[in-house]
Enzyme design. Structure first.
Site, mmCIF file in Angstrom:
data_model
loop_
_atom_site.group_PDB
_atom_site.id
_atom_site.type_symbol
_atom_site.label_atom_id
_atom_site.label_comp_id
_atom_site.label_asym_id
_atom_site.label_seq_id
_atom_site.Cartn_x
_atom_site.Cartn_y
_atom_site.Cartn_z
ATOM 1 N N CYS A 1 0.837 -1.201 0.000
ATOM 2 C CA CYS A 1 0.000 0.000 0.000
ATOM 3 C C CYS A 1 0.879 1.262 0.000
ATOM 4 O O CYS A 1 1.473 1.574 -1.010
ATOM 5 C CB CYS A 1 -1.009 -0.020 1.149
ATOM 6 S SG CYS A 1 -2.365 1.164 0.898
ATOM 7 N N HIS B 1 -3.695 -5.281 0.565
ATOM 8 C CA HIS B 1 -3.276 -5.545 1.938
ATOM 9 C C HIS B 1 -3.418 -7.022 2.287
ATOM 10 O O HIS B 1 -4.383 -7.425 2.949
ATOM 11 C CB HIS B 1 -4.132 -4.736 2.909
ATOM 12 C CG HIS B 1 -3.764 -3.301 3.019
ATOM 13 N ND1 HIS B 1 -2.661 -2.857 3.736
ATOM 14 C CD2 HIS B 1 -4.345 -2.188 2.507
ATOM 15 C CE1 HIS B 1 -2.589 -1.544 3.671
ATOM 16 N NE2 HIS B 1 -3.603 -1.100 2.929
ATOM 17 N N GLU C 1 -1.930 -8.514 4.543
ATOM 18 C CA GLU C 1 -1.827 -8.638 6.001
ATOM 19 C C GLU C 1 -3.139 -8.356 6.715
ATOM 20 O O GLU C 1 -3.267 -8.654 7.912
ATOM 21 C CB GLU C 1 -0.719 -7.706 6.523
ATOM 22 C CG GLU C 1 -1.095 -6.238 6.665
ATOM 23 C CD GLU C 1 -1.105 -5.451 5.362
ATOM 24 O OE1 GLU C 1 -1.153 -4.202 5.447
ATOM 25 O OE2 GLU C 1 -1.078 -6.053 4.278
#
Length: 238
Positions: free
Chosen positions: A93, A180, A182
């Site tokens: 990002c 993302h 994560e």
């Protein structure tokens, strides 16, 4: 030294960090048990003295824009330029955007508006670390800014109509993704819900519905581990 440096460039809202962990915690979960990491608070001026002392580097997301006049952004960009070729760099990002800008590309607040919810990208690259193979990736996203121009040495490895430069590789020593991997979907949903009002109602509703669907975080997580040359405890058992 088989340690991954995590360059922390931002933090989630405090209430969400208490429930889901901060961005470093989330990357540690993505990398898995048994992967050694070290946190660097970039906004506080912390950067590794020697990039080569680490097996790889992850640059996290941030609420900041890479084009903002903040005192820590240019030192990070210069560090990335200096570190390239000395360790394996991975940007997510904001990390994706600052790497693009540091290496000569351009980032802007996109006229397409907010990208939130589960986004699906076509895999356009064929890199050795992209195992297991996948033709598409569906991953949580949360961004307004986009990489809109790249240098000639950049290869687009993932793309969508909304985010044409969603995944990029520079040579063999730097990769980055706009999405993302994560983000647990529950965290992504809570983060998006907290921005209701800043983000149009219908976009929030669509994002929440999309995040209930199956995602490919495990695949992209495996790709990142492959690229960084690390494996988690579960993979070691296999």
């Amino acid at each position: 030294m088989n340690v991954i440096a995590i360059l922390e460039t931002g933090r989630p809202p405090a209430d969400l960090a208490a429930r889901y962990g901060d961005y470093v915690d989330q990357f540690r979960a993505l990398l898995g048990d048994g992967v050694a990491t070290r946190r660097f608070d970039v906004q506080a001026g912390e950067l590794p003295d020697d990039p080569a002392a680490f097996a790889g580097v992850i640059v996290t997301g941030s609420a900041a824009g890479v084009y903002e006049d903040l005192p820590w952004i240019e030192p990070l960009a210069q560090w990335l330029r200096d570190a390239r070729g000395k360790t394996r760099l991975t940007g997510i990002c904001f990390g994706h955007q600052i790497m693009a800008q540091a290496f000569g590309g351009r980032v802007e607040k996109s006229g397409r508006g907010w990208g939130v919810g589960l986004h699906t990208y076509e895999v356009t690259g064929d890199e050795a670390w992209m195992q297991p193979p996948a033709g598409t990736l569906s991953i949580p996203a949360s961004h307004q800014d986009q990489v809109i121009a790249l240098t000639d040495d950049a290869r687009v490895i993932a793309a969508s109509p909304f985010t044409p430069n969603a995944g990029v590789a520079w040579g063999d020593d730097a990769i980055s993704f706009q999405c993302h991997p994560e983000f647990d979907p529950a965290f992504a949903a809570a983060l998006t819900e907290g921005r209701r009002g800043r983000i149009a109602e219908h976009l929030v509703d669509e994002a929440q519905a999309s995040l209930q669907q199956a995602n490919d975080r495990a695949i992209l997580g495996a790709w990142i581990r492959n690229y960084l040359g690390v494996s988690n405890a579960e993979e070691n058992k296999a």
